[in-house]
Design a protein around this motif. Structure first.
Motif, PDB file in Angstrom:
ATOM      1  N   LEU A   1       0.827  -1.208   0.000  1.00 24.45           N
ATOM      2  CA  LEU A   1       0.000   0.000   0.000  1.00 24.45           C
ATOM      3  C   LEU A   1       0.862   1.259   0.000  1.00 24.45           C
ATOM      4  O   LEU A   1       0.551   2.244  -0.683  1.00 24.45           O
ATOM      5  N   SER A   2       1.966   1.220   0.736  1.00 22.80           N
ATOM      6  CA  SER A   2       2.885   2.363   0.761  1.00 22.80           C
ATOM      7  C   SER A   2       3.489   2.603  -0.617  1.00 22.80           C
ATOM      8  O   SER A   2       3.613   3.751  -1.073  1.00 22.80           O
ATOM      9  N   ALA A   3       3.860   1.518  -1.298  1.00 18.54           N
ATOM     10  CA  ALA A   3       4.440   1.644  -2.638  1.00 18.54           C
ATOM     11  C   ALA A   3       3.415   2.208  -3.621  1.00 18.54           C
ATOM     12  O   ALA A   3       3.738   3.064  -4.450  1.00 18.54           O
ATOM     13  N   MET A   4       2.167   1.724  -3.531  1.00 20.68           N
ATOM     14  CA  MET A   4       1.114   2.238  -4.418  1.00 20.68           C
ATOM     15  C   MET A   4       0.882   3.728  -4.181  1.00 20.68           C
ATOM     16  O   MET A   4       0.733   4.506  -5.127  1.00 20.68           O
ATOM     17  N   THR A   5       0.856   4.117  -2.902  1.00 21.21           N
ATOM     18  CA  THR A   5       0.645   5.534  -2.579  1.00 21.21           C
ATOM     19  C   THR A   5       1.803   6.388  -3.097  1.00 21.21           C
ATOM     20  O   THR A   5       1.601   7.460  -3.676  1.00 21.21           O
ATOM     21  N   SER A   6       3.020   5.898  -2.901  1.00 19.82           N
ATOM     22  CA  SER A   6       4.195   6.616  -3.398  1.00 19.82           C
ATOM     23  C   SER A   6       4.146   6.753  -4.919  1.00 19.82           C
ATOM     24  O   SER A   6       4.400   7.825  -5.468  1.00 19.82           O
TER      25      SER A   6
ATOM     26  N   VAL B   1       1.552   9.401  -5.936  1.00 25.92           N
ATOM     27  CA  VAL B   1       1.999  10.780  -5.659  1.00 25.92           C
ATOM     28  C   VAL B   1       3.011  11.239  -6.713  1.00 25.92           C
ATOM     29  O   VAL B   1       2.903  12.345  -7.259  1.00 25.92           O
ATOM     30  N   ILE B   2       3.987  10.379  -7.038  1.00 26.62           N
ATOM     31  CA  ILE B   2       5.024  10.777  -7.999  1.00 26.62           C
ATOM     32  C   ILE B   2       4.441  10.866  -9.406  1.00 26.62           C
ATOM     33  O   ILE B   2       4.752  11.791 -10.159  1.00 26.62           O
ATOM     34  N   ASN B   3       3.595   9.906  -9.765  1.00 21.69           N
ATOM     35  CA  ASN B   3       2.969   9.961 -11.089  1.00 21.69           C
ATOM     36  C   ASN B   3       2.094  11.205 -11.233  1.00 21.69           C
ATOM     37  O   ASN B   3       2.076  11.851 -12.286  1.00 21.69           O
TER      38      ASN B   3
ATOM     39  N   TRP C   1      -7.894  14.520  -5.593  1.00 21.29           N
ATOM     40  CA  TRP C   1      -6.709  13.725  -5.256  1.00 21.29           C
ATOM     41  C   TRP C   1      -7.097  12.424  -4.562  1.00 21.29           C
ATOM     42  O   TRP C   1      -6.577  11.357  -4.883  1.00 21.29           O
ATOM     43  N   ARG C   2      -8.023  12.507  -3.599  1.00 28.90           N
ATOM     44  CA  ARG C   2      -8.414  11.316  -2.835  1.00 28.90           C
ATOM     45  C   ARG C   2      -9.075  10.275  -3.727  1.00 28.90           C
ATOM     46  O   ARG C   2      -8.760   9.082  -3.665  1.00 28.90           O
ATOM     47  N   GLY C   3     -10.001  10.717  -4.587  1.00 29.27           N
ATOM     48  CA  GLY C   3     -10.640   9.791  -5.506  1.00 29.27           C
ATOM     49  C   GLY C   3      -9.645   9.180  -6.475  1.00 29.27           C
ATOM     50  O   GLY C   3      -9.742   8.000  -6.826  1.00 29.27           O
ATOM     51  N   GLY C   4      -8.682   9.981  -6.924  1.00 27.76           N
ATOM     52  CA  GLY C   4      -7.660   9.473  -7.826  1.00 27.76           C
ATOM     53  C   GLY C   4      -6.818   8.393  -7.172  1.00 27.76           C
ATOM     54  O   GLY C   4      -6.488   7.381  -7.799  1.00 27.76           O
ATOM     55  N   LEU C   5      -6.473   8.591  -5.896  1.00 29.03           N
ATOM     56  CA  LEU C   5      -5.690   7.587  -5.176  1.00 29.03           C
ATOM     57  C   LEU C   5      -6.466   6.280  -5.064  1.00 29.03           C
ATOM     58  O   LEU C   5      -5.908   5.197  -5.273  1.00 29.03           O
ATOM     59  N   LEU C   6      -7.760   6.365  -4.752  1.00 27.03           N
ATOM     60  CA  LEU C   6      -8.574   5.147  -4.637  1.00 27.03           C
ATOM     61  C   LEU C   6      -8.654   4.408  -5.968  1.00 27.03           C
ATOM     62  O   LEU C   6      -8.551   3.175  -6.024  1.00 27.03           O
TER      63      LEU C   6
END
Length: 244
Positions: A155-160, A163-165, A180-185
């Motif tokens: 999950l940390s890798a996906m979040t990272s 953010v970078i993408n 941003w929140r919807g995009g992360l999901l």
């Protein structure tokens, strides 16, 4: 042209002159342009020439002239000298992101768009995600159960990666505040399906061919990366309607 006979960069500092010469030289050698100042932002173009190349233009940043010259190498070019005057107001656009855009543009123009620089950026970000996952897993496995530590590391890798993408790969479509929140999901959901594809393809090929799992997993990674890029590009950053 700043570099034609009689032209000048004015009162530029030595470092800026050196960087400009380096960028221009790299452009000329990479794209085979016989123009002294392909990086100029001050140019005029015939309407007929513009219409010939307009549908093929996909400029990154503001180096439009470079793109036009690369798309229409037979165009007749006349360089008129001028002296670059000091800036009166505003701030320069030059920064790390602009420099990266320039390098990716050269790759894109040189390869004839056979390989998307945006996809290459996405792959580079994916490699950073591997490092994040390994680092988080190494830190958490000593204090948590391995299954939980692995899930948090992924999950940390996906979040990272998101953010970078969002900041770099898709910065022209950057998601802000509430989006941003919807995009992360969406990113996590699509990438989770990609992980299942990776897992299934790797094991299936291993069982069918007898090839070591280490090698079949490479095929799984490639397919998952293509899946993740394609659907994140479309759903997460809303680019279905835009050509790459």
């Amino acid at each position: 042209s700043r570099y034609a006979a009689g032209g000048s960069t004015g009162r530029w500092r030595r470092l800026r002159r050196w960087a400009s010469r380096l960028a221009g030289g790299l452009c000329r050698r990479t794209l085979g342009l016989a123009v002294q100042d392909p990086m100029s932002g001050f140019f005029a173009i015939r309407r007929t020439t513009f219409h010939k190349v307009a549908s093929r233009l996909r400029p990154r940043g503001f180096k439009v002239l470079m793109e036009i010259l690369a798309r229409e190498p037979e165009a007749r070019v006349v360089e008129v000298p001028y002296t670059f005057s000091p800036r009166w107001t505003g701030r320069s656009k030059l920064g790390p992101e602009v420099m990266l855009d320039y390098l990716w543009s050269l790759v894109e123009l040189r390869t004839g768009r056979t390989l998307s620089p945006r996809f290459l950026q996405y792959c580079v970000v994916g490699l950073t995600g591997v490092l994040v996952q390994l680092a988080v897993l190494a830190a958490l496995r000593t204090v948590l159960e391995e299954a939980i530590a692995l899930a948090l590391a992924i999950l940390s890798a996906m979040t990272s990666n998101f953010v970078i993408n969002n900041r770099w790969t898709f910065r022209d479509r950057r998601l802000e505040s509430g989006a941003w929140r919807g995009g992360l999901l969406r990113f996590v959901a699509i990438s989770s399906l990609g992980a299942l594809i990776n897992h299934s393809v790797s094991l299936r090929l291993h069982h069918l061919t007898g090839i070591d799992l280490l090698w079949t997993s490479l095929a799984g990674i490639v397919l998952a990366t293509v899946w993740n890029y394609h659907f994140n590009r479309g759903f997460t950053w809303g680019m279905w309607e835009r050509p790459e």
